[in-house]
Motif scaffolding. Structure first.
Motif, PDB file in Angstrom:
ATOM      1  N   GLY A 296      35.298  10.104  12.165  1.00 29.96           N
ATOM      2  CA  GLY A 296      34.956  11.490  12.467  1.00 29.96           C
ATOM      3  C   GLY A 296      33.461  11.680  12.584  1.00 29.96           C
ATOM      4  N   GLY A 297      33.082  12.931  12.635  1.00 34.16           N
ATOM      5  CA  GLY A 297      31.673  13.277  12.746  1.00 34.16           C
ATOM      6  C   GLY A 297      31.539  14.591  13.500  1.00 34.16           C
ATOM      7  N   SER A 298      30.358  14.860  13.979  1.00 32.26           N
ATOM      8  CA  SER A 298      30.080  16.111  14.671  1.00 32.26           C
ATOM      9  C   SER A 298      29.851  15.853  16.145  1.00 32.26           C
ATOM     10  CB  SER A 298      28.842  16.778  14.081  1.00 32.26           C
ATOM     11  OG  SER A 298      29.082  17.114  12.725  1.00 32.26           O
ATOM     12  N   GLU A 299      30.208  16.852  16.942  1.00 37.45           N
ATOM     13  CA  GLU A 299      29.963  16.796  18.380  1.00 37.45           C
ATOM     14  C   GLU A 299      29.638  18.194  18.868  1.00 37.45           C
ATOM     15  OE1 GLU A 299      33.553  15.159  20.024  1.00 37.45           O
ATOM     16  OE2 GLU A 299      34.788  16.698  19.112  1.00 37.45           O
ATOM     17  N   LEU A 300      28.955  18.255  19.972  1.00 32.53           N
ATOM     18  CA  LEU A 300      28.588  19.537  20.556  1.00 32.53           C
ATOM     19  C   LEU A 300      29.852  20.221  21.065  1.00 32.53           C
ATOM     20  CD1 LEU A 300      25.792  20.787  20.786  1.00 32.53           C
ATOM     21  CD2 LEU A 300      25.702  20.037  23.153  1.00 32.53           C
ATOM     22  N   ALA A 301      29.969  21.528  20.816  1.00 25.43           N
ATOM     23  CA  ALA A 301      31.160  22.268  21.211  1.00 25.43           C
ATOM     24  C   ALA A 301      30.920  23.162  22.430  1.00 25.43           C
ATOM     25  CB  ALA A 301      31.663  23.117  20.040  1.00 25.43           C
ATOM     26  N   THR A 302      29.702  23.198  22.899  1.00 23.36           N
ATOM     27  CA  THR A 302      29.380  24.049  24.042  1.00 23.36           C
ATOM     28  C   THR A 302      28.282  23.396  24.881  1.00 23.36           C
ATOM     29  OG1 THR A 302      28.903  26.337  24.683  1.00 23.36           O
ATOM     30  CG2 THR A 302      27.674  25.457  22.837  1.00 23.36           C
ATOM     31  N   ASP A 303      28.120  23.865  26.071  1.00 22.43           N
ATOM     32  CA  ASP A 303      27.114  23.327  26.993  1.00 22.43           C
ATOM     33  C   ASP A 303      25.712  23.593  26.441  1.00 22.43           C
ATOM     34  OD1 ASP A 303      25.240  23.094  29.178  1.00 22.43           O
ATOM     35  OD2 ASP A 303      26.898  23.341  30.579  1.00 22.43           O
ATOM     36  N   PRO A 304      24.847  22.579  26.381  1.00 19.71           N
ATOM     37  CA  PRO A 304      23.498  22.777  25.839  1.00 19.71           C
ATOM     38  C   PRO A 304      22.679  23.790  26.646  1.00 19.71           C
ATOM     39  CG  PRO A 304      23.707  20.580  26.794  1.00 19.71           C
ATOM     40  CD  PRO A 304      25.069  21.186  26.802  1.00 19.71           C
ATOM     41  N   ARG A 305      23.073  24.067  27.878  1.00 20.36           N
ATOM     42  CA  ARG A 305      22.376  25.073  28.686  1.00 20.36           C
ATOM     43  C   ARG A 305      22.659  26.489  28.187  1.00 20.36           C
ATOM     44  NH1 ARG A 305      23.982  21.091  32.161  1.00 20.36           N
ATOM     45  NH2 ARG A 305      22.374  20.261  33.537  1.00 20.36           N
ATOM     46  N   HIS A 306      23.709  26.626  27.367  1.00 15.15           N
ATOM     47  CA  HIS A 306      24.099  27.940  26.859  1.00 15.15           C
ATOM     48  C   HIS A 306      23.681  28.179  25.417  1.00 15.15           C
ATOM     49  CE1 HIS A 306      27.421  27.591  30.071  1.00 15.15           C
ATOM     50  NE2 HIS A 306      26.336  28.143  30.588  1.00 15.15           N
TER      51      HIS A 306
ATOM     52  N   HIS B 115      16.961  19.471  16.533  1.00 17.82           N
ATOM     53  CA  HIS B 115      17.016  18.015  16.658  1.00 17.82           C
ATOM     54  C   HIS B 115      18.475  17.552  16.735  1.00 17.82           C
ATOM     55  CE1 HIS B 115      15.184  13.944  15.407  1.00 17.82           C
ATOM     56  NE2 HIS B 115      16.452  13.729  15.719  1.00 17.82           N
ATOM     57  N   VAL B 116      19.301  18.032  15.805  1.00 16.69           N
ATOM     58  CA  VAL B 116      20.716  17.637  15.763  1.00 16.69           C
ATOM     59  C   VAL B 116      21.425  18.048  17.053  1.00 16.69           C
ATOM     60  CG1 VAL B 116      22.924  18.203  14.642  1.00 16.69           C
ATOM     61  CG2 VAL B 116      20.943  17.536  13.256  1.00 16.69           C
ATOM     62  N   LEU B 117      21.228  19.282  17.487  1.00 20.26           N
ATOM     63  CA  LEU B 117      21.887  19.756  18.705  1.00 20.26           C
ATOM     64  C   LEU B 117      21.441  18.938  19.918  1.00 20.26           C
ATOM     65  CD1 LEU B 117      21.656  23.588  18.048  1.00 20.26           C
ATOM     66  CD2 LEU B 117      23.773  22.227  18.145  1.00 20.26           C
ATOM     67  N   THR B 118      20.174  18.621  19.990  1.00 16.76           N
ATOM     68  CA  THR B 118      19.649  17.825  21.108  1.00 16.76           C
ATOM     69  C   THR B 118      20.211  16.403  21.060  1.00 16.76           C
ATOM     70  OG1 THR B 118      17.647  19.171  21.082  1.00 16.76           O
ATOM     71  CG2 THR B 118      17.529  17.084  22.264  1.00 16.76           C
TER      72      THR B 118
ATOM     73  N   GLU C 277      25.856  10.175  25.604  1.00 18.12           N
ATOM     74  CA  GLU C 277      26.603   9.900  26.833  1.00 18.12           C
ATOM     75  C   GLU C 277      28.036   9.488  26.541  1.00 18.12           C
ATOM     76  OE1 GLU C 277      24.525   7.327  29.500  1.00 18.12           O
ATOM     77  OE2 GLU C 277      22.682   8.496  29.326  1.00 18.12           O
ATOM     78  N   ASP C 278      28.278   8.888  25.385  1.00 22.59           N
ATOM     79  CA  ASP C 278      29.636   8.444  25.060  1.00 22.59           C
ATOM     80  C   ASP C 278      30.488   9.566  24.451  1.00 22.59           C
ATOM     81  OD1 ASP C 278      28.570   8.681  22.505  1.00 22.59           O
ATOM     82  OD2 ASP C 278      28.721   6.544  22.028  1.00 22.59           O
ATOM     83  N   HIS C 279      29.875  10.706  24.149  1.00 22.51           N
ATOM     84  CA  HIS C 279      30.563  11.896  23.633  1.00 22.51           C
ATOM     85  C   HIS C 279      31.386  11.627  22.370  1.00 22.51           C
ATOM     86  CE1 HIS C 279      29.265  14.074  27.130  1.00 22.51           C
ATOM     87  NE2 HIS C 279      29.736  13.107  27.887  1.00 22.51           N
ATOM     88  N   ARG C 280      31.056  10.577  21.653  1.00 20.29           N
ATOM     89  CA  ARG C 280      31.774  10.295  20.409  1.00 20.29           C
ATOM     90  C   ARG C 280      31.208  11.153  19.291  1.00 20.29           C
ATOM     91  NH1 ARG C 280      28.617   7.744  16.960  1.00 20.29           N
ATOM     92  NH2 ARG C 280      26.915   6.447  17.715  1.00 20.29           N
ATOM     93  N   PRO C 281      32.039  11.488  18.294  1.00 20.11           N
ATOM     94  CA  PRO C 281      31.507  12.225  17.139  1.00 20.11           C
ATOM     95  C   PRO C 281      30.445  11.392  16.420  1.00 20.11           C
ATOM     96  CG  PRO C 281      33.905  12.237  17.139  1.00 20.11           C
ATOM     97  CD  PRO C 281      33.470  11.267  18.202  1.00 20.11           C
ATOM     98  N   VAL C 282      29.435  12.065  15.929  1.00 17.47           N
ATOM     99  CA  VAL C 282      28.308  11.408  15.273  1.00 17.47           C
ATOM    100  C   VAL C 282      28.346  11.738  13.782  1.00 17.47           C
ATOM    101  CG1 VAL C 282      25.795  11.235  15.198  1.00 17.47           C
ATOM    102  CG2 VAL C 282      26.948  11.578  17.389  1.00 17.47           C
ATOM    103  N   SER C 283      28.252  10.735  12.951  1.00 15.29           N
ATOM    104  CA  SER C 283      28.303  10.935  11.494  1.00 15.29           C
ATOM    105  C   SER C 283      27.037  11.619  11.004  1.00 15.29           C
ATOM    106  CB  SER C 283      28.473   9.592  10.781  1.00 15.29           C
ATOM    107  OG  SER C 283      27.271   8.851  10.849  1.00 15.29           O
TER     108      SER C 283
END
Length: 152
Positions: free
Chosen positions: A65-75, A14-17, A23-29
């Motif tokens: 701050g917060g979390s953001e995806l560090a890699t392509d979700p396809r990978h 859920h978190v990764l998705t 779309e705004d690529h901002r870190p999420v708390s």
């Protein structure tokens, strides 16, 4: 029907998705992730730890701050997420029978072997799906009662 008490895999997917869909690529708390997943923020942070250690997520400290995806979700395959969070924990809820009981020893050996087979089948199936697939609403193939996929 019994429910699994380990929801870390589902929360992680859920978190990764959620992060992948930003779309705004901002870190999420963790508070925002907590609200989306409907679990405590501490639990979200506990799930984020292994994802961060594996390089799937990066976190920024601070007020903005917060979390953001560090890699392509396809990978990011779901078996990778499963292994990070489930590890070697048994799927079948194995117990520790009395070692002096011959029946208990036999049942334990059989269930341990079955658990290994089930875990291998699960991870083999999960490797076919990515976080991107989850974002797209992937549906697993329909199988017949015999376990085979019907031909068209």
């Amino acid at each position: 029907m019994a429910r699994s008490t380990n929801t870390q895999f589902a929360v992680a997917v859920h978190v990764l998705t959620y992060l992948a869909g930003r779309e705004d690529h901002r870190p999420v708390s963790s508070d925002e992730l907590s609200q989306s997943t409907n679990v405590n923020a501490v639990y979200v942070r506990r799930v984020l730890g292994p994802l961060r250690a594996a390089g799937l997520v990066r976190s920024r400290p601070g007020v903005h701050g917060g979390s953001e995806l560090a890699t392509d979700p396809r990978h990011i395959t779901l078996d990778q997420v499963w292994r990070l969070l489930q590890g070697d924990d048994p799927l079948l809820g194995l117990h520790g029978p009395d070692p002096a009981c011959a029946v208990g020893r036999s049942v334990q050996r059989s269930l341990t072997a079955l658990n290994t087979a089930v875990a291998a089948a699960l991870t083999a199936e999960l490797q076919h799906y990515t976080v991107h697939d989850v974002m797209q609403g992937v549906q697993p193939p329909t199988t017949s009662p015999s376990g085979t996929t019907p031909s068209a």
